[in-house]
Design an enzyme around this catalytic site. Structure first.
Site, PDB file in Angstrom:
ATOM      1  N   ASP A  65       0.812  -1.217   0.000  1.00  0.00           N
ATOM      2  CA  ASP A  65       0.000   0.000   0.000  1.00  0.00           C
ATOM      3  C   ASP A  65       0.849   1.271   0.000  1.00  0.00           C
ATOM      4  O   ASP A  65       0.468   2.286   0.559  1.00  0.00           O
ATOM      5  CB  ASP A  65      -0.962   0.015   1.212  1.00  0.00           C
ATOM      6  CG  ASP A  65      -1.737  -1.284   1.315  1.00  0.00           C
ATOM      7  OD1 ASP A  65      -2.350  -1.665   0.310  1.00  0.00           O
ATOM      8  OD2 ASP A  65      -1.696  -1.927   2.373  1.00  0.00           O
ATOM      9  N   LYS A 119       1.897   2.335  -5.310  1.00  0.00           N
ATOM     10  CA  LYS A 119       2.534   1.920  -6.568  1.00  0.00           C
ATOM     11  C   LYS A 119       1.736   2.333  -7.786  1.00  0.00           C
ATOM     12  O   LYS A 119       2.296   2.669  -8.815  1.00  0.00           O
ATOM     13  CB  LYS A 119       2.714   0.398  -6.587  1.00  0.00           C
ATOM     14  CG  LYS A 119       3.737  -0.093  -5.596  1.00  0.00           C
ATOM     15  CD  LYS A 119       3.912  -1.583  -5.689  1.00  0.00           C
ATOM     16  CE  LYS A 119       2.756  -2.347  -5.134  1.00  0.00           C
ATOM     17  NZ  LYS A 119       2.856  -2.751  -3.757  1.00  0.00           N
ATOM     18  N   GLY A 172      -4.466  -4.041  -3.937  1.00  0.00           N
ATOM     19  CA  GLY A 172      -5.421  -2.960  -4.115  1.00  0.00           C
ATOM     20  C   GLY A 172      -4.714  -1.705  -4.538  1.00  0.00           C
ATOM     21  O   GLY A 172      -4.017  -1.086  -3.747  1.00  0.00           O
ATOM     22  N   HIS A 173      -4.833  -1.380  -5.810  1.00  0.00           N
ATOM     23  CA  HIS A 173      -4.277  -0.115  -6.278  1.00  0.00           C
ATOM     24  C   HIS A 173      -5.397   0.895  -6.341  1.00  0.00           C
ATOM     25  O   HIS A 173      -6.432   0.609  -6.915  1.00  0.00           O
ATOM     26  CB  HIS A 173      -3.768  -0.210  -7.725  1.00  0.00           C
ATOM     27  CG  HIS A 173      -2.627  -1.144  -7.902  1.00  0.00           C
ATOM     28  ND1 HIS A 173      -1.487  -1.060  -7.164  1.00  0.00           N
ATOM     29  CD2 HIS A 173      -2.458  -2.162  -8.769  1.00  0.00           C
ATOM     30  CE1 HIS A 173      -0.664  -2.001  -7.567  1.00  0.00           C
ATOM     31  NE2 HIS A 173      -1.224  -2.686  -8.535  1.00  0.00           N
ATOM     32  N   GLN A 180       1.586  -6.411  -3.468  1.00  0.00           N
ATOM     33  CA  GLN A 180       2.188  -6.484  -2.134  1.00  0.00           C
ATOM     34  C   GLN A 180       3.571  -5.815  -2.115  1.00  0.00           C
ATOM     35  O   GLN A 180       3.766  -4.863  -2.848  1.00  0.00           O
ATOM     36  CB  GLN A 180       2.249  -7.925  -1.603  1.00  0.00           C
ATOM     37  CG  GLN A 180       0.871  -8.522  -1.342  1.00  0.00           C
ATOM     38  CD  GLN A 180       0.180  -8.958  -2.611  1.00  0.00           C
ATOM     39  OE1 GLN A 180       0.751  -9.661  -3.422  1.00  0.00           O
ATOM     40  NE2 GLN A 180      -1.050  -8.565  -2.781  1.00  0.00           N
TER      41      GLN A 180
HETATM   42  P1  IMP Z   1      -2.821 -12.955   1.687  1.00  0.00           P
HETATM   43  O1  IMP Z   1      -2.025 -12.289   0.623  1.00  0.00           O
HETATM   44  O2  IMP Z   1      -4.306 -12.737   1.544  1.00  0.00           O
HETATM   45  O3  IMP Z   1      -2.479 -14.409   1.850  1.00  0.00           O
HETATM   46  O4  IMP Z   1      -2.418 -12.276   3.092  1.00  0.00           O
HETATM   47  C1  IMP Z   1      -1.132 -12.436   3.665  1.00  0.00           C
HETATM   48  C2  IMP Z   1      -0.650 -11.135   4.285  1.00  0.00           C
HETATM   49  O5  IMP Z   1      -0.364 -10.180   3.268  1.00  0.00           O
HETATM   50  C3  IMP Z   1      -1.675 -10.476   5.210  1.00  0.00           C
HETATM   51  O6  IMP Z   1      -1.004  -9.853   6.282  1.00  0.00           O
HETATM   52  C4  IMP Z   1      -2.304  -9.432   4.302  1.00  0.00           C
HETATM   53  O7  IMP Z   1      -2.880  -8.382   5.047  1.00  0.00           O
HETATM   54  C5  IMP Z   1      -1.101  -8.986   3.509  1.00  0.00           C
HETATM   55  N1  IMP Z   1      -1.449  -8.396   2.206  1.00  0.00           N
HETATM   56  C6  IMP Z   1      -1.892  -9.033   1.118  1.00  0.00           C
HETATM   57  N2  IMP Z   1      -2.103  -8.170   0.118  1.00  0.00           N
HETATM   58  C7  IMP Z   1      -1.752  -6.956   0.566  1.00  0.00           C
HETATM   59  C8  IMP Z   1      -1.695  -5.650  -0.035  1.00  0.00           C
HETATM   60  O8  IMP Z   1      -2.014  -5.424  -1.203  1.00  0.00           O
HETATM   61  N3  IMP Z   1      -1.265  -4.657   0.781  1.00  0.00           N
HETATM   62  C9  IMP Z   1      -0.876  -4.874   2.066  1.00  0.00           C
HETATM   63  N4  IMP Z   1      -0.895  -6.062   2.633  1.00  0.00           N
HETATM   64  C10 IMP Z   1      -1.330  -7.096   1.905  1.00  0.00           C
END
Ligand code: IMP
Length: 432
Positions: free
Chosen positions: A13, A16, A40-41, A228
């Site tokens: 977040d 990007k 989430g962009h 991520q």
């Molecule tokens: P997952 O990707 O749903 O398996 O979640 C694993 C970890 O990555 C968790 O702590 C999520 O909150 C974090 N996470 C996944 N996608 C994002 C993102 O786009 N931004 C921030 N954290 C993320």
């Protein structure tokens, strides 16, 4: 010729989407190479008449909004087909042409049972939960590694699809019913659910690795956009509190099929402070009114889940680590405007771990959990910086903040974000 990677340098977040957008028309291809609709962009585009439109994208690369740019979903992505078509339909309704989209035949598909396993596993883990987005990302990557995954190309051969789903469900249904006490899935329901998308999907599907190789051979520019971020990378992040994919520059190559020697630039995105969603260690996290201030002023709520983000001060130790792991050539420092109004701005320069100073990331997870930030306090500024467009437009203390975090972070600060809109950036060194 150039392949450029954009990488989150913190826990995600960082903004990007905005950096991608800033590169705009100089980019011919934008590739999403990892993750799925857990990302989430938010992209804000200002129209010629001055009004702005906000787009929240979860699965589609943000390049979908740039006319003339080919958006690509690479082989390293896990695709939830219902979300893919929901986003395509949503954009088409707003007049955005999505027909140029390309989807890798080798990308994996998130099936219903993967979402279910994600949710029940988190509940089962209790206090040891990861805080996942619940979108089935981890279980789908686990299936990929276990070699029981379903790929996009399988949707075009019903016999193969059926036999793969049968294989996967043999195991999943045992786990769901016998361990988690849930209902299992039928092969028919899963196959039917996936097949409903096959005809609509077909025109988008190709060998995206070859497509990108040919584009680079022609001298076109390919942007590889990470979902991520570095500290959520399955290898280099704060394991096990990470996502299940490779979100770093190495992953940009694996997840797209572009050779490492093609990468000419790695742009690291860092927020002027730090945020994190989900569980896991976070040394500079604030539990006081300062954290509340950052959350409100920066509107730190998840684009995908709406969850309030955990907030803390800038951490130069992780920025340095991200610079090293990714080979960052340029940093984009986002949301500097959020810090406006603070009397002084703390920056974490090192950690204290049980009385021992660490200038680099501690090698053991336990030490990282015990890391207390060692702060340097920089003088704040009260002037509105949202209209600044050159480095000289920034007040002296904001300039000093940028210079100091640059010194501490291991790569030059090339762009500074001073507001959410596309043009609200101070460009110190043009990115391309
Ligand atoms: P997952 O990707 O749903 O398996 O979640 C694993 C970890 O990555 C968790 O702590 C999520 O909150 C974090 N996470 C996944 N996608 C994002 C993102 O786009 N931004 C921030 N954290 C993320």
């Amino acid at each position: 010729m150039p392949a450029i990677a954009i990488i989150g340098a913190q826990w995600g977040d960082e903004g990007k989407g905005k950096a991608t957008d800033l590169l705009g028309s100089s980019v011919d291809y934008v590739v999403k190479f990892n993750g799925g609709n857990n990302a989430g962009h938010t992209v804000v585009i200002t129209q010629d008449d001055g009004t702005s439109e906000k787009y929240a994208l979860h699965l589609l690369p943000s390049g979908i909004l740039t006319p003339g740019c080919t958006p690509v979903i690479g082989n390293g992505v896990v695709v939830d087909l219902s979300v893919l078509f929901e986003e395509i339909d949503g954009l088409e309704k707003r007049g955005i042409d999505t027909s140029a989209l390309k989807v890798s035949a080798s990308a994996h598909v998130i099936a219903d049972y993967n979402r279910q396993v994600d949710k029940v596993t988190e509940r089962f883990l209790g206090s040891r939960r990861i805080g996942t987005t619940g979108r089935g990302i981890g279980p789908t990557y686990a299936d990929k590694m276990n070699r029981i995954g379903i790929r996009i190309q399988d949707l075009f051969d019903e016999k193969i699809l059926r036999s793969k789903v049968e294989g996967a469900l043999e195991l999943k249904n045992q786990i769901l019913t016998k361990i988690y006490n849930r209902r299992g899935f039928t092969v028919d329901a899963i196959v039917e659910d996936l097949l409903q998308y096959a005809d609509r999907l077909a025109p988008y599907v190709c060998d995206t690795g070859l497509l990108l190789h040919e584009a680079l051979e022609r001298g076109e520019t390919v942007l590889l956009e990470a979902g991520q971020a570095t500290l959520l990378d399955v290898d280099h992040g704060t394991y096990p509190f990470v996502t299940s994919s490779s979100a770093t520059a190495g992953g940009a190559c694996t997840g797209s099929g572009i050779a490492p020697s093609r990468l000419t630039q790695v742009i690291g995105i860092v927020k002027a402070y730090t945020t994190r969603v989900g569980e896991g260690p976070f040394p500079t996290e604030l539990h006081d009114e300062n954290g509340e201030f950052l959350r409100k002023a920066g509107w730190e709520f998840g684009t995908t889940t709406g969850r309030p983000r955990r907030c803390g001060w800038y951490d130069a130790v992780i920025a340095r680590y991200a610079a090293r792991v990714n080979g960052v050539t340029d940093f984009v420092l986002t949301k500097l405007d959020v810090l406006t109004g603070l009397e002084q701005v703390p920056v974490c320069v090192a950690y204290d771990v049980d009385g021992v100073r660490h200038d680099e990331m501690p090698v053991n997870q336990t030490d990282f959990h015990h890391a207390a930030p060692i702060f340097e306090y920089l003088p704040g500024w009260a002037e509105d910086i949202s209209q600044a467009r050159t480095f000289e437009d920034l007040p002296a203390n904001a300039q000093a903040y940028v210079k100091r975090v640059e010194e501490l972070s291991g790569a030059r600060m090339s762009v500074v974000g001073v507001g959410p809109a596309r043009d609200q950036s101070v460009v110190i060194h043009p990115l391309v």
